[in-house]
Design an enzyme around this catalytic site. Structure first.
Site, PDB file in Angstrom:
ATOM      1  N   HIS A   1      27.671  21.830  67.584  1.00 57.31           N
ATOM      2  CA  HIS A   1      27.252  21.894  66.128  1.00 57.31           C
ATOM      3  C   HIS A   1      27.877  20.871  65.422  1.00 57.31           C
ATOM      4  CE1 HIS A   1      25.975  23.405  62.536  1.00 57.31           C
ATOM      5  NE2 HIS A   1      27.106  23.556  62.044  1.00 57.31           N
TER       6      HIS A   1
ATOM      7  N   ASP B   1      28.075  18.784  62.159  1.00 57.79           N
ATOM      8  CA  ASP B   1      27.975  18.813  60.735  1.00 57.79           C
ATOM      9  C   ASP B   1      27.492  17.325  60.251  1.00 57.79           C
ATOM     10  OD1 ASP B   1      27.933  21.415  59.837  1.00 57.79           O
ATOM     11  OD2 ASP B   1      29.928  21.304  60.403  1.00 57.79           O
TER      12      ASP B   1
ATOM     13  N   ASP C   1      24.079  27.520  61.268  1.00 63.68           N
ATOM     14  CA  ASP C   1      25.311  27.817  60.341  1.00 63.68           C
ATOM     15  C   ASP C   1      24.757  27.925  59.120  1.00 63.68           C
ATOM     16  OD1 ASP C   1      27.778  27.541  59.843  1.00 63.68           O
ATOM     17  OD2 ASP C   1      27.905  25.568  59.694  1.00 63.68           O
TER      18      ASP C   1
ATOM     19  N   HIS D   1      23.762  21.627  55.298  1.00 64.81           N
ATOM     20  CA  HIS D   1      24.153  22.705  54.640  1.00 64.81           C
ATOM     21  C   HIS D   1      25.698  22.498  54.339  1.00 64.81           C
ATOM     22  CE1 HIS D   1      25.034  23.177  58.941  1.00 64.81           C
ATOM     23  NE2 HIS D   1      26.053  23.476  58.850  1.00 64.81           N
TER      24      HIS D   1
HETATM   25 ZN   LIG Z   1      27.849  23.640  60.070  1.00 68.36          ZN
END
Ligand SMILES: [Zn+2]
Length: 1097
Positions: free
Chosen positions: A148, A150, A272, A521
């Site tokens: 994941h 970001d 997420d 996000h």
């Molecule tokens: Zn995230």
């Protein structure tokens, strides 16, 4: 004993071999009594399709009998697993050196057909056909290796990519992709998924051709699968639908271009984001996704769903679109997106590796038993004999060998237990392969109509603060998308002249990518560290610069005049050097909407009076007013203008009007023009549509009247602050960037004296009451001539915290409406959802936070109504909002907090701003009072004007001609006629050299307006004057797939099946839009003037 199932769709898996096949191939393929295709492969990307007779056992490393020697010896997939009977033999044809196996005749699952590079062949094989075999008689555990990543959070995008500042967080995306590709190539049974195209695209640019070839092969074999596939994994609460669509389309276009059909994601992957919106689900459905996986849902919702086995469901994401157009299968992951406890094998984890050798550390029995227990208890919450485990987490797989080596062993040892009667089969898989098994289970699924907001991960832990966090950035993001749309439109209208014009190379891609990144996000949400928020703003600012060059080029080309264009970016605080000093200047108002607009212009000046003329040379009424004290304070010494020039400008659809401004008298700049004396507190302001009454004693707003409809409603409005919790006896949870938690449900008035000082500005163009609530909170209540709404321009900050309390500032409206605990908020600025206080539609809520637990994301509007009247407040950015008691509504406009809320960002939400004293934020709320029946006709169009607002460009007058001998144009429209009011030109952007991307949407929901909710028809061919459309192709919402090529899995809800409508033949001269429908087109165009510049009016 089952049988190998056939795929539901008639797809052909073509195996093409140039030249003659090896002799023993020919022989075996030609006479198959029962043919099974299996695929072998290994390092170096060599894969061979073999037949087996009889079918092989599914055990690993059974290479004997597969013919050719010298190939790697590891089976990638076997068409039929052990214990499964084979279907009838497929038809295999050899013609002219080509072998074809019709998919409908192939045993499925599996039977991946892969590249045969040594034989010079090209073979398609990805998607559901490439899924690994499973065991219908066992519990199948799909291990999904993933990372994941970001797109900015604790570090900037660049820092994450390169692995800079690992002391903040150890994370380097370039190494993750390097490492994963090598580990996938080393072993064909392994699989991996990747989501964030912003990182992938950057990495891709650095790779040599050999690596790209390897990656393409992995994608074509289904071993590397793209999920989500947006530029980032966008937020769902604070993201507006326009940039949310754009960022998905941007990522999908990259994947399509570089990886073809196999690169197109089938599964949306929102693991997420902090809650999930219905509008985004509808967007996923319309982009062609077969399903969505999410990680975060409310803890009570999750517990209920686990109990009812409703962790997987069918989300009907629109009440306007006919099912199943916006139906989206949705799976809630068991463990957010983390691996099961004890099975984290990244270098960032400390769980023990699998030790399976003769060692005193050998832990195989223990690990296998634990795994089997976890699998069994997880399976209790899901409905099929398939479960999914996400094997990875934030920035995992930098050293992918750790994960894969241990998962290889886990798979081998868990499956080996089957010999002892274990009923669990574990395999490398992907979300789409897991989804495929759920589909094949042929069940009917519970139907969800509402959304997944608000999200709480425990009692008192509502993630409703981020709806408002970083309000200035939220506005900048919204405004940046507004400007991106204008930039794209002008690029499309002016063609090449926009990119290569007299002002330098113009480029919309910088802003497009920056706006896409801002949807992440941890970006628009405001949940990033301060230096990362600064970096997002820096990226947007760079995008504005290259778009402003483009806009200048385009305007020069379209107007035929090379003006010295000036862009004043700080007009909201009344700073613009040109207008402050020039005695004569030009104002160009560009209107990105498909309908005519009238727009108030307000510019800082120092003269006492000005003459304004319109494009036809006719005088336009103007006024000069003093700059307010609030603005003076805000801009500091950024400007010395004392006055503001006001006039009402109008512009044609998709075009511009040019206004000329001349100073008539200088006046004495030290003497501001006289204000209308306010003898007492002002009592009312009004225009032809609205009257607003104020309490003469307190200065507060007290009543709004709609003069057209003869409606009046008592409305009290004021500012309050919630005292941010720092934790208490019940729980240590503090209010922070994510979490909103007031320490009392009763907010404190900003104006302690209950009285606000006011003054009045009144002239022909505008009437204003300036209200001063405190030294850090003020508001202008404004009525422009001709506008049917009340504008509240609020200025809040620096929020004082010297008393040691964090503060969350709200604007609250109190009315006499009987609202029965209900209020309404938008979903990503598009659909409207009903909210009920202390209530959730799908479970019995145990409310722990009477305020924070009733907050919802407000992207564009919130309203309350009774049986007759509706009070709507539109916002200019995303905010949190609620109705805490009947008749009231509130919006949180700003927050400043002293503690971190323990969700990872590790910083309290303190924005110091330019002054370093605390950020000051200015914004607008537009208030509409109307009957319930006609409210949507107003708020839909007004919301559209807010997010696609006209844009002002300035210039000193008198630039030279763009084309010799051509007169300059004062006014221009790219449309032959206005669009109907219920149609919005959502996208007009260049696609490639001669193709434009067009999105038209119906901006009303079914049933919300008697007239505007009707279907409406547009003649696309006769719409634009700037170019001629020579051909049109209708595309899916993402524009990466022709609409008739989109084929989605159709899921059955418990309420009964819905059959997809066939795609009707497109008649571009009659394009009908149904309520809430968005239609996407690629149009081949010819510009009216060779080389780009179209003709004007
Ligand atoms: Zn995230």
């Amino acid at each position: 004993m089952g049988r190998c199932r056939r795929p539901p769709r008639e797809e052909r898996l073509a195996v093409s071999i140039t030249g003659a096949p090896p002799p023993h191939w020919r022989q075996s393929v030609m006479s198959p009594p029962r043919l099974c295709v299996c695929v072998w492969g290994g390092g170096g990307g060599v894969f061979v399709v073999f037949r087996y007779d009889p079918p092989p056992r599914a055990a690993a490393n059974q290479s004997a009998g597969c013919g050719l020697s010298g190939f790697p010896r590891r089976p990638l997939a076997l068409a039929c697993p052990e214990g499964v009977e084979w279907g009838p033999p497929p038809q295999v044809m050899w013609t002219g050196g080509h072998m074809t196996v019709p998919a409908s005749d192939m045993a499925v699952p599996g039977a991946v057909v892969l590249l045969l590079p040594l034989l010079g062949a090209a073979v398609a094989g990805c998607g559901y056909q490439s899924c690994p075999p499973t065991r219908p008689d066992l519990l199948n555990v799909h291990l999904v290796p993933h990372t994941h990543d970001d797109v900015g959070w604790l570090k900037t995008v660049e820092q994450y990519f390169y692995g800079v500042r690992n002391e903040v967080q150890h994370a380097g995306v370039q190494y993750i992709l390097d490492s994963v590709v090598a580990q996938l190539a080393a072993d064909p049974s392994r699989r991996f998924i990747y989501a964030e195209v912003a990182f992938l695209a950057r990495w891709w640019r650095q790779q040599d051709e050999a690596t790209r070839r390897t990656v393409r092969q992995l994608v074509e074999q289904g071993r590397l699968e793209f999920v989500g596939g947006g530029w980032c994994m966008s937020d769902e609460a604070a993201a507006h639908y326009s940039p949310a669509i754009e960022q998905l389309a941007l990522g999908r276009r990259f994947l399509r271009r570089e990886f073809g059909a196999c690169g197109t994601p089938r599964v949306a992957w929102q693991i997420d984001p902090f809650g999930h919106s219905r509008q985004l689900a509808a967007i996923f459905a319309q982009m062609g996704y077969d399903g969505l996986f999410v990680g975060r849902v409310d803890y009570q919702d999750k517990a209920t769903r686990e109990q009812l086995r409703e962790m997987e469901l069918l989300w009907r994401a629109s009440t306007s679109l006919p099912p199943p157009a916006a139906d989206l299968f949705t799976g809630i992951l068991p463990n957010v997106y983390n691996p099961p406890s004890g099975f984290c094998w990244d270098q960032l984890c400390s769980d023990p590796p699998v030790v399976d050798e003769d060692s005193e550390e050998n832990n195989v029995d223990n690990i296998v038993s634990t795994f089997l227990q976890i699998a069994a208890s997880q399976a209790e919450h899901y409905r099929t004999n398939h479960i999914i485990m996400t094997m990875g987490s934030d920035f995992h797989y930098e050293n992918a060998n750790l994960w894969f080596k241990n998962m290889d062993k886990l798979i081998a040892h868990v499956n080996a237990r089957q010999a002892n009667g274990s009923r669990v089969h574990v395999l490398y898989s992907t979300p789409s392969c897991y989804l495929w098994e759920l589909y094949r289970a042929n069940l009917s699924w519970s139907l969800k109509m509402d959304d997944f907001f608000p999200y709480a991960d425990g009692p008192h832990q509502f993630w409703t603060g981020y709806f408002t966090s970083r309000p200035a950035f939220k506005r900048y993001e919204r405004l940046s998308n507004n400007f991106l749309q204008i930039c794209s439109q002008l690029e499309a209208l002016a063609g090449m002249a926009a990119r290569e014009g007299p002002y330098g190379p113009g480029d919309s891609s910088v802003l497009r990518e920056a706006v896409a990144v801002a949807q992440h996000h941890d970006a628009v949400t405001g949940t990033e560290k301060q230096h990362v928020a600064d970096d997002y703003a820096r990226q947007l600012a760079a995008g504005w610069e290259s778009c402003q060059l483009l806009v200048a080029n385009a305007l020069a080309s379209l107007s035929g005049s090379k003006e010295n264009f000036v862009f004043c970016n700080a007009l909201n605080i009344s700073i613009c050097p040109l207008t402050e000093v020039a005695s004569r200047f030009t104002v160009i108002l560009y209107n990105p909407l498909g309908r005519h607009v009238s727009w108030p212009i307000r510019l800082p000046v120092n003269g006492a009076s000005y003459a304004v003329t319109d494009p036809q040379g006719q005088p336009v009424p103007s006024e000069v007013v003093p700059i307010s004290n609030f603005t003076h304070r805000l801009r500091g010494d950024g400007s010395n203008a004392t006055r503001e020039l006001l006039f009402q400008a109008s512009a044609p659809p998709l075009g511009f009007s040019t206004f000329t401004v001349s100073r008539m008298s200088r006046g004495d700049p030290r003497v501001p023009p006289a204000q209308t004396p306010a003898l007492t507190q002002p009592q009312e302001i009004q225009n032809e549509h609205v009257r607003v009454l104020f309490d003469p004693l307190t200065g507060h707003l007290k009543e709004i009247q709609n003069l057209d409809k003869s409606i009046s409603l008592p409305v009290f409005q004021s500012f309050y602050w919630y005292n941010a919790s720092i934790g208490n006896n019940e729980t240590p949870q503090a209010s922070g960037a994510y979490i909103f938690r007031p320490n009392s449900s009763k907010p404190i008035p900003v104006s302690g004296s209950k009285q606000v000082s006011t003054y009045l500005v009144k002239n022909r163009l505008v009437q204003e009451v300036h209200q001063n609530f405190s030294s850090w909170c003020s508001q202008v209540v404004r009525l422009h001539a001709g506008q049917p709404y009340v504008e509240l321009e609020w200025t809040v900050g620096p929020i004082p915290v010297a008393d040691g309390w964090g503060k969350e500032i709200i604007s609250r409206f109190e009315t006499t409406l009987q609202t029965d605990a209900r209020f309404y908020t938008d979903s990503n600025g598009r659909q409207i959802l009903e909210r009920r206080r202390d209530y959730r539609p799908t479970w019995n809520l145990s409310q722990t936070e009477p305020v924070a637990g009733n907050y919802y994301p407000v992207n564009s509007r919130i309203f309350i109504k009774d049986k007759k009247f509706q009070l709507t407040v539109l916002t200019d950015r995303s905010q949190g909002g609620s109705s805490i008691f009947d008749g009231s509504l509130e919006l949180m406009v700003h927050r400043r907090l002293l503690y971190d809320d323990n969700r990872g960002v590790g910083e309290p939400l303190v924005e110091l701003g330019a002054s370093k004293q605390g950020l000051v934020v200015r914004g607008r709320h537009l208030v509409l009072l109307d009957t319930v029946e006609s409210a949507a006709d107003q708020h839909r169009l007004l919301a559209q004007e807010l997010f696609m607002a006209p844009y002002t460009v300035l210039a000193p007058s008198g630039g030279p001609s763009y084309r010799r001998g051509h007169p300059s144009l004062q006014q221009f429209s790219a449309l032959r006629r206005e669009l109907p009011p219920n149609v919005h030109l959502l996208t007009l952007a260049p696609w490639d050299a001669s193709t434009l991307l067009l999105r038209l949407e119906h901006q009303f929901e079914r049933g919300e307006s008697a007239n505007s909710s009707q279907p409406t028809t547009v003649d696309l061919l006769n719409l634009f004057s700037a170019f001629t459309i020579t051909s049109v192709q209708e595309m899916s919402l993402g524009a990466d797939l022709p609409l008739n090529a989109v084929s989605r899995l159709v899921w059955t809800p418990t309420t009964g099946p819905a059959q997809p409508q066939p795609v009707p033949k497109l008649d571009p001269s009659q394009v009908t839009l149904q309520p809430m429908e968005i239609r996407t087109f690629l149009a081949t165009v010819q510009y009216k003037v060779p080389g780009g510049g179209p003709a004007g009016l």
